[in-house]
Design a protein around this motif. Structure first.
Motif, PDB file in Angstrom:
ATOM      1  N   PRO A 136       1.127  -1.222   0.052  1.00  0.00           N
ATOM      2  CA  PRO A 136       0.006  -0.045   0.056  1.00  0.00           C
ATOM      3  C   PRO A 136       0.835   1.053  -0.124  1.00  0.00           C
ATOM      4  N   GLU A 137       0.464   2.373  -0.429  1.00  0.00           N
ATOM      5  CA  GLU A 137       1.217   3.516  -0.844  1.00  0.00           C
ATOM      6  C   GLU A 137       1.282   4.312   0.803  1.00  0.00           C
ATOM      7  N   SER A 138       0.027   4.231   1.395  1.00  0.00           N
ATOM      8  CA  SER A 138      -0.375   4.828   2.582  1.00  0.00           C
ATOM      9  C   SER A 138      -1.445   4.331   3.347  1.00  0.00           C
ATOM     10  N   VAL A 139      -1.693   4.862   4.640  1.00  0.00           N
ATOM     11  CA  VAL A 139      -2.650   4.535   5.451  1.00  0.00           C
ATOM     12  C   VAL A 139      -3.413   5.959   5.847  1.00  0.00           C
ATOM     13  N   THR A 140      -4.624   5.775   6.196  1.00  0.00           N
ATOM     14  CA  THR A 140      -5.366   7.087   6.522  1.00  0.00           C
ATOM     15  C   THR A 140      -5.917   6.731   7.901  1.00  0.00           C
ATOM     16  N   VAL A 141      -5.904   7.664   8.773  1.00  0.00           N
ATOM     17  CA  VAL A 141      -6.413   7.482  10.216  1.00  0.00           C
ATOM     18  C   VAL A 141      -6.973   8.653  10.425  1.00  0.00           C
ATOM     19  N   ILE A 152      -2.782   7.830  19.270  1.00  0.00           N
ATOM     20  CA  ILE A 152      -3.083   6.730  18.247  1.00  0.00           C
ATOM     21  C   ILE A 152      -2.122   5.924  18.433  1.00  0.00           C
ATOM     22  N   LEU A 153      -2.156   4.608  18.448  1.00  0.00           N
ATOM     23  CA  LEU A 153      -1.056   3.475  18.648  1.00  0.00           C
ATOM     24  C   LEU A 153      -1.285   2.821  17.336  1.00  0.00           C
ATOM     25  N   ALA A 154      -0.124   2.070  16.802  1.00  0.00           N
ATOM     26  CA  ALA A 154      -0.029   1.475  15.906  1.00  0.00           C
ATOM     27  C   ALA A 154      -1.241   0.426  15.523  1.00  0.00           C
ATOM     28  N   LEU A 159      -5.297  -1.350   8.499  1.00  0.00           N
ATOM     29  CA  LEU A 159      -4.443  -1.868   7.596  1.00  0.00           C
ATOM     30  C   LEU A 159      -5.306  -2.542   6.536  1.00  0.00           C
ATOM     31  N   PRO A 160      -4.762  -2.422   5.366  1.00  0.00           N
ATOM     32  CA  PRO A 160      -5.335  -3.342   4.061  1.00  0.00           C
ATOM     33  C   PRO A 160      -5.169  -4.728   4.379  1.00  0.00           C
ATOM     34  N   SER A 161      -5.957  -5.395   3.792  1.00  0.00           N
ATOM     35  CA  SER A 161      -5.835  -6.920   3.961  1.00  0.00           C
ATOM     36  C   SER A 161      -4.328  -7.508   3.487  1.00  0.00           C
ATOM     37  N   GLY A 162      -3.715  -8.286   4.263  1.00  0.00           N
ATOM     38  CA  GLY A 162      -2.520  -8.962   3.968  1.00  0.00           C
ATOM     39  C   GLY A 162      -1.327  -7.956   4.376  1.00  0.00           C
TER      40      GLY A 162
END
Length: 197
Positions: A136-141, A152-154, A159-162
Motif C-alpha cells: 500500500p502507498e499509505s494509510v489514513t487515520v 493513536i497507537l500502531a 491496515l489493508p488486508s494482507g
C-alpha cells in the motif's frame, strides 16, 4: 501498487570516475541485491528512475540487458544535496508472493478538538510487512475530535488486508499536544527584572 518497467544495463566499471561517466549519459548507477545472490551492478535511465521513485515503495520490473526480468523495490536512494539529481540507488530483489518489510506513510483526516491543540507525528511512516506486489502507498487515520493527551497507537491504524504491523502494537504513531501559551511581553520583562535583582 504501481509497477514500473525499466530497462537496465549491467555495468563493469566501478568507482567515482565510472559513476560520473554513467551520470553524464543521464543514467544512474544502481546495485541490485537480495535472495543470497551476488550484488548486480546496473545502470538505469535517470529520468525514468526519478519518475518511478516519486511513488512510495514502487515495484520496479527490470529488463536486464534484454535477457532477464527481475522485480525490485527501492531500499536506499542517494541524491545530490544541492541539485537533487539521483547519484546512486540500491534496489532489493523481490518475488511475487514474497513478504517484505517496508514503511508506508500515515495520512490524517479530520479536525482536532477546539483549543489550539497540536498534532505530533511521532512516526511519519509506519513499518509494515506486506506482499511485495501489493504494497500500500499509505494509510489514513481519523483524528476527528481528539483532545490534548490523546494518542493513536500502531494497533489503532486500519491496515489493508494482507498487511501486518512490523512494530509493537503499543507504539505511539500520533499524539495530540496542548498548545503552549506564549508569554506576553509584560511577563517576559518582569521575569528579566527579577533575574537581574
Amino acid at each position: 501498487m504501481s509497477e514500473v518497467k525499466l530497462s537496465a544495463e549491467t555495468r563493469t566499471e566501478f568507482g567515482k570516475g565510472a559513476a560520473r561517466r554513467i551520470r553524464r549519459e543521464n543514467k544512474v548507477p544502481v546495485v541490485l541485491y537480495g535472495h543470497g545472490s551476488d550484488p548486480l551492478h546496473l545502470s538505469l535511465p535517470g529520468h525514468d528512475l526519478l519518475l518511478a521513485l516519486r511513488t512510495p515503495n514502487v515495484l520496479i520490473s527490470l529488463d536486464i540487458d534484454g535477457k532477464t526480468n527481475e522485480l525490485a523495490i527501492p531500499k536506499a536512494v542517494q541524491r545530490d544535496p544541492l541539485k537533487g539529481f539521483l547519484e546512486h540507488v540500491d534496489l532489493q530483489l523481490v518475488k511475487r508472493g514474497e513478504k517484505v518489510t517496508v514503511e508506508i506513510f500515515v495520512h490524517t483526516e479530520g479536525e482536532l478538538a477546539p483549543g489550539g491543540n497540536l498534532l505530533e507525528h511521532v512516526l511519519n511512516a509506519l513499518p509494515v510487512e506486506t506482499e511485495a506486489t501489493h504494497i500500500p502507498e499509505s494509510v489514513t487515520v481519523s483524528v476527528e475530535g481528539l483532545e490534548a493527551g490523546a494518542s493513536i497507537l500502531a494497533k489503532d491504524i486500519p491496515l489493508p488486508s494482507g498487511t501486518t504491523l512490523a512494530v509493537e502494537e503499543d507504539t505511539v504513531v500520533l499524539q495530540v499536544l496542548a498548545a503552549q501559551a506564549e508569554e506576553t511581553a509584560g511577563e517576559a520583562a518582569e521575569g528579566e527584572e527579577a533575574a537581574e535583582a
